[in-house]
Design an enzyme around this catalytic site. Structure first.
Site, PDB file in Angstrom:
ATOM      1  CD  GLU A 159      -6.944  -1.138   6.913  1.00 33.54           C
ATOM      2  OE1 GLU A 159      -6.318  -0.168   6.134  1.00 33.54           O
ATOM      3  OE2 GLU A 159      -8.157  -0.736   7.439  1.00 33.54           O
ATOM      4  CG  ASN A 214      -4.893   4.930   1.033  1.00 35.22           C
ATOM      5  OD1 ASN A 214      -5.782   4.313   1.248  1.00 35.22           O
ATOM      6  ND2 ASN A 214      -3.805   4.934   1.104  1.00 35.22           N
ATOM      7  CD  GLU A 227      -2.716   1.303   2.387  1.00 37.42           C
ATOM      8  OE1 GLU A 227      -2.666   0.656   3.300  1.00 37.42           O
ATOM      9  OE2 GLU A 227      -3.569   2.566   2.382  1.00 37.42           O
ATOM     10  CD  GLU A 240      -5.730   0.705   0.201  1.00 32.57           C
ATOM     11  OE1 GLU A 240      -6.036   0.972   1.335  1.00 32.57           O
ATOM     12  OE2 GLU A 240      -4.689  -0.127   0.073  1.00 32.57           O
ATOM     13  CG  ASP A 295      -8.839   1.870   3.479  1.00 34.42           C
ATOM     14  OD1 ASP A 295      -8.385   0.988   4.196  1.00 34.42           O
ATOM     15  OD2 ASP A 295      -7.974   2.750   3.080  1.00 34.42           O
TER      16      ASP A 295
HETATM   17  P1  C2E Z   1      -5.079   4.038   5.919  1.00 36.24           P
HETATM   18  O1  C2E Z   1      -5.620   3.809   4.429  1.00 36.24           O
HETATM   19  O2  C2E Z   1      -6.222   2.975   6.729  1.00 36.24           O
HETATM   20  O3  C2E Z   1      -3.814   3.401   5.997  1.00 36.24           O
HETATM   21  C1  C2E Z   1      -3.475   2.569   7.210  1.00 36.24           C
HETATM   22  C2  C2E Z   1      -2.759   3.264   8.093  1.00 36.24           C
HETATM   23  O4  C2E Z   1      -2.447   2.620   9.491  1.00 36.24           O
HETATM   24  C3  C2E Z   1      -1.351   3.808   7.982  1.00 36.24           C
HETATM   25  O5  C2E Z   1      -1.292   5.369   8.576  1.00 36.24           O
HETATM   26  C4  C2E Z   1      -0.480   2.839   8.312  1.00 36.24           C
HETATM   27  O6  C2E Z   1       0.754   3.596   8.687  1.00 36.24           O
HETATM   28  C5  C2E Z   1      -0.988   2.503   9.632  1.00 36.24           C
HETATM   29  N1  C2E Z   1      -0.570   1.074  10.126  1.00 36.24           N
HETATM   30  C6  C2E Z   1      -0.451   0.149   9.184  1.00 36.24           C
HETATM   31  N2  C2E Z   1      -0.260  -0.946  10.100  1.00 36.24           N
HETATM   32  C7  C2E Z   1      -0.499  -0.569  11.319  1.00 36.24           C
HETATM   33  C8  C2E Z   1      -0.345  -1.354  12.466  1.00 36.24           C
HETATM   34  O7  C2E Z   1       0.018  -2.435  12.651  1.00 36.24           O
HETATM   35  N3  C2E Z   1      -0.700  -0.520  13.671  1.00 36.24           N
HETATM   36  C9  C2E Z   1      -1.069   0.815  13.684  1.00 36.24           C
HETATM   37  N4  C2E Z   1      -1.396   1.427  14.605  1.00 36.24           N
HETATM   38  N5  C2E Z   1      -1.186   1.456  12.726  1.00 36.24           N
HETATM   39  C10 C2E Z   1      -0.820   0.676  11.504  1.00 36.24           C
HETATM   40  P2  C2E Z   1      -0.683   6.271   7.909  1.00 36.24           P
HETATM   41  O8  C2E Z   1       0.193   6.067   6.693  1.00 36.24           O
HETATM   42  O9  C2E Z   1      -0.621   7.355   9.093  1.00 36.24           O
HETATM   43  O10 C2E Z   1      -2.105   6.765   6.979  1.00 36.24           O
HETATM   44  C11 C2E Z   1      -3.193   7.203   7.733  1.00 36.24           C
HETATM   45  C12 C2E Z   1      -4.467   7.382   6.753  1.00 36.24           C
HETATM   46  O11 C2E Z   1      -3.905   8.457   5.937  1.00 36.24           O
HETATM   47  C13 C2E Z   1      -4.545   6.265   5.902  1.00 36.24           C
HETATM   48  O12 C2E Z   1      -5.370   5.248   6.533  1.00 36.24           O
HETATM   49  C14 C2E Z   1      -5.370   6.896   4.718  1.00 36.24           C
HETATM   50  O13 C2E Z   1      -6.442   7.136   5.114  1.00 36.24           O
HETATM   51  C15 C2E Z   1      -4.628   8.389   4.861  1.00 36.24           C
HETATM   52  N6  C2E Z   1      -3.749   8.338   3.526  1.00 36.24           N
HETATM   53  C16 C2E Z   1      -2.524   7.970   3.569  1.00 36.24           C
HETATM   54  N7  C2E Z   1      -1.918   8.166   2.244  1.00 36.24           N
HETATM   55  C17 C2E Z   1      -2.920   8.875   1.593  1.00 36.24           C
HETATM   56  C18 C2E Z   1      -3.039   9.306   0.230  1.00 36.24           C
HETATM   57  O14 C2E Z   1      -1.998   9.260  -0.309  1.00 36.24           O
HETATM   58  N8  C2E Z   1      -4.240   9.826  -0.108  1.00 36.24           N
HETATM   59  C19 C2E Z   1      -5.212   9.825   0.667  1.00 36.24           C
HETATM   60  N9  C2E Z   1      -6.187  10.434   0.077  1.00 36.24           N
HETATM   61  N10 C2E Z   1      -5.092   9.581   1.881  1.00 36.24           N
HETATM   62  C20 C2E Z   1      -3.917   8.789   2.092  1.00 36.24           C
HETATM   63 CA    CA Z   2      -5.800   2.517   2.923  1.00 38.56          CA
HETATM   64 CA    CA Z   3      -7.505   1.506   6.258  1.00 36.33          CA
END
Ligand code: C2E
Ligand code: CA
Ligand code: CA
Length: 515
Positions: free
Chosen positions: A460, A340, A281, A372, A403
């Site tokens: 996830e 995403n 991802e 996603e 998602d």
């Molecule tokens: P998401 O799509 O649900 O992405 C998963 C989030 O959970 C990611 O946080 C990831 O680092 C985190 N994660 C993965 N494995 C674990 C785990 O085992 N434990 C915990 N506590 N967390 C875990 P991240 O990277 O901070 O992203 C947060 C949200 O930001 C994402 O949720 C997504 O909704 C959004 N996001 C990230 N990149 C993009 C992007 O390029 N475009 C858009 N529109 N949204 C994005």
């Molecule tokens: Ca995602």
């Molecule tokens: Ca997610």
């Protein structure tokens, strides 16, 4: 309740007034009079003669819309000036309501018109405007109205028709845009212009009046101009102004995006059956010059306010495709990459064109890209453009991942409707799943539903071996989380993949979930 009844009565009164002021009333009037006289005699005829004009007056027939309609092509050169155009839009809005038909307003802007003015002079700029007006007139039906909204802006309001859906509006916006963008020849000099378009279907107007309707088309136009050149946008309520908040951050993050400081980090997804990598991802990270690496929570809201989520998705996709090429070239198998899309990224009518073009450029098949989409987006009965794009992406062959599943109340019907390939079970269900029977019951229920629907599943936020094992035992297809690996920059992925494959060869029994 009383208000609804009043509104209903008013609609009926309007409909009746249209019928009474139209040709059918004239056709039936003699018959009605004759029948009254036949059955009720002279007295009844007298009452009837008095009652009809009173009813007509009561229903507003003397001031009805048909009586006061402006002509669509009044004004200079067949173009209405702004105030007259606004008035006409209002009338068309009401008439569309009364008839229960369809209509749309369009707003067009010639981009960088000041530059045309400065470069070629006022006379040439005036010619461009005149040609644009003429071309719009030639391209539309006589009954459609065209107005001047500003120096280099035009409005079009369609006469109501029975059938007009989003697809037709997009086609029409594109057709009119092409017509206006034809180069203009002035005294031997060819002037090229690009035009942004915004439109709003009558049924999508934020308020029930013509003013709000026209304003909505202008709002969509502003959004198109920000994304230009030659962009087309349909009005969506998300475009309405949000409360002001930290302009400085908005500007900083916009600059960071263009300077390449925001790039994806990649988090692997693996099969619970084989332990093999089934995808990555792409997660946005900002390599801030002074604050270190920032997570999306720190900058996504500002990007959203700056209306830059679409640009972010574009960059994320570009880097993700480049990453797939790196892995392909290195000979490692990564079937797909998830990008995403929060919602507004899905509002571009040319999204499919853009994705197809990017895939071609990188020589990748559509199934290598998983879009996603948040369950909340799908569940909220997204606007027509989003629905259309999700369906078209599925048809193109891209994969659709739902998602944060379990947090957004998507219906089973919507999972089917959007041809979802996989649901990503939200981390809240996964946490402590190895120790909490309630969590296990919830996961089992989701997995059963997914199996019946024929969609794959991914859990996830899998943080521990225990969670990984229970998910494999319950039958979840894929897992992703810190327990497998944290998101990492592209440079670290090849060595992680290599060490993962080595581990897989050494301890296959842990990875297959049956230790
Ligand atoms: P998401 O799509 O649900 O992405 C998963 C989030 O959970 C990611 O946080 C990831 O680092 C985190 N994660 C993965 N494995 C674990 C785990 O085992 N434990 C915990 N506590 N967390 C875990 P991240 O990277 O901070 O992203 C947060 C949200 O930001 C994402 O949720 C997504 O909704 C959004 N996001 C990230 N990149 C993009 C992007 O390029 N475009 C858009 N529109 N949204 C994005
Ligand atoms: Ca995602
Ligand atoms: Ca997610």
């Amino acid at each position: 309740m009383a208000q609804r009844l009043e509104a209903k009565l008013l609609r009926w009164a309007r409909k009746l007034s249209i019928v009474m002021s139209g040709p059918p009333a004239l056709a039936f009037l003699p018959a009605i009079c004759l029948a009254t006289f036949w059955f009720g005699g002279e007295g009844a005829l007298l009452i009837c003669a008095a009652a009809i004009p009173i009813a007509y007056l009561f229903l507003g027939g003397f001031h009805g819309p048909a009586a006061s309609l402006l002509h669509a092509r009044e004004g200079i050169n067949g173009l209405l000036q702004r105030t007259a155009f606004e008035e006409l839009t209002n009338q068309v809005f009401n008439r569309t309501e009364e008839l229960g038909w369809k209509s749309a307003t369009f707003a067009f802007a010639i981009e960088d018109f000041d530059e045309v003015h400065n470069r070629y002079g006022k006379a040439a700029a005036d010619q461009v405007i005149a040609r644009t007006g003429e071309r719009l007139i030639a391209a539309l039906r006589d009954r459609d109205s065209i107005g001047v909204l500003g120096d280099s802006r035009f409005g079009v309001c369609l006469d109501p028709v029975r059938h007009l859906d989003l697809e037709l509006c997009i086609q029409m916006a594109g057709r009119l845009q092409r017509v206006i963008e034809e180069p203009v020849s002035v005294d031997g000099t060819v002037i090229y212009i690009s035009v942004s378009v915004g439109f709003c279907q009558q049924s999508r107007a934020p308020e029930k009046d013509g003013e709000a309707w026209l304003q909505a088309a202008s709002t969509a136009l502003s959004s198109a101009i920000r994304r230009g050149p030659s962009a087309i946008r349909a009005f969506s309520s998300k475009m309405l102004p949000q409360p002001e908040n930290s302009n400085a951050l908005m500007e900083e993050v916009a600059r960071a995006l263009e300077d390449g400081q925001i790039t994806p980090w990649f988090q692997p997804q693996i099969s619970t059956d084989t332990g093999e990598i089934t995808g990555f991802e792409a997660l946005a990270r900002w390599a801030h010059p002074t604050r270190g690496v920032l997570n999306p929570a720190d900058f996504l809201p500002a990007l959203e306010r700056a209306e830059l989520l679409e640009r972010l998705a574009e960059l994320m996709m570009y880097h993700s495709f480049a990453a797939l090429k790196v892995w392909d070239t290195a000979g490692v198998k990564v079937p797909q990459i998830g990008v995403n899309f929060a919602g507004s990224e899905l509002s571009n009518p040319r999204l499919i064109e853009k994705i197809t073009w990017e895939l071609d450029r990188f020589d990748l098949t559509p199934d290598r890209l998983a879009i996603e989409i948040l369950e909340t987006v799908v569940a909220s009965a997204p606007d027509d453009m989003i629905t259309r794009n999700i369906n078209a992406l599925g048809k193109l062959g891209c994969r659709i991942d739902l998602d944060d599943f379990g947090t957004g109340h998507a219906s089973i019907a919507s999972i089917r409707r959007f041809s979802v390939n996989r649901i990503k079970i939200d981390r809240s269900f996964v946490m402590k799943a190895d120790r909490d029977p309630e969590q296990q019951r919830m996961i089992s229920a989701i997995l059963t539903m997914a199996e019946r629907l024929g969609v794959e599943t991914l859990a996830e936020g899998v943080e521990s071996v225990g969670e990984h094992v229970i998910l494999a035992q319950l039958g979840c297809d894929h897992v992703q989380g810190f327990g497998i690996a944290r998101p990492m920059p592209i440079e670290q992925t090849l060595s992680w993949i290599e060490s993962h494959c080595t581990k897989l060869r050494e301890v296959p029994r842990i990875m297959d979930g049956k230790p």
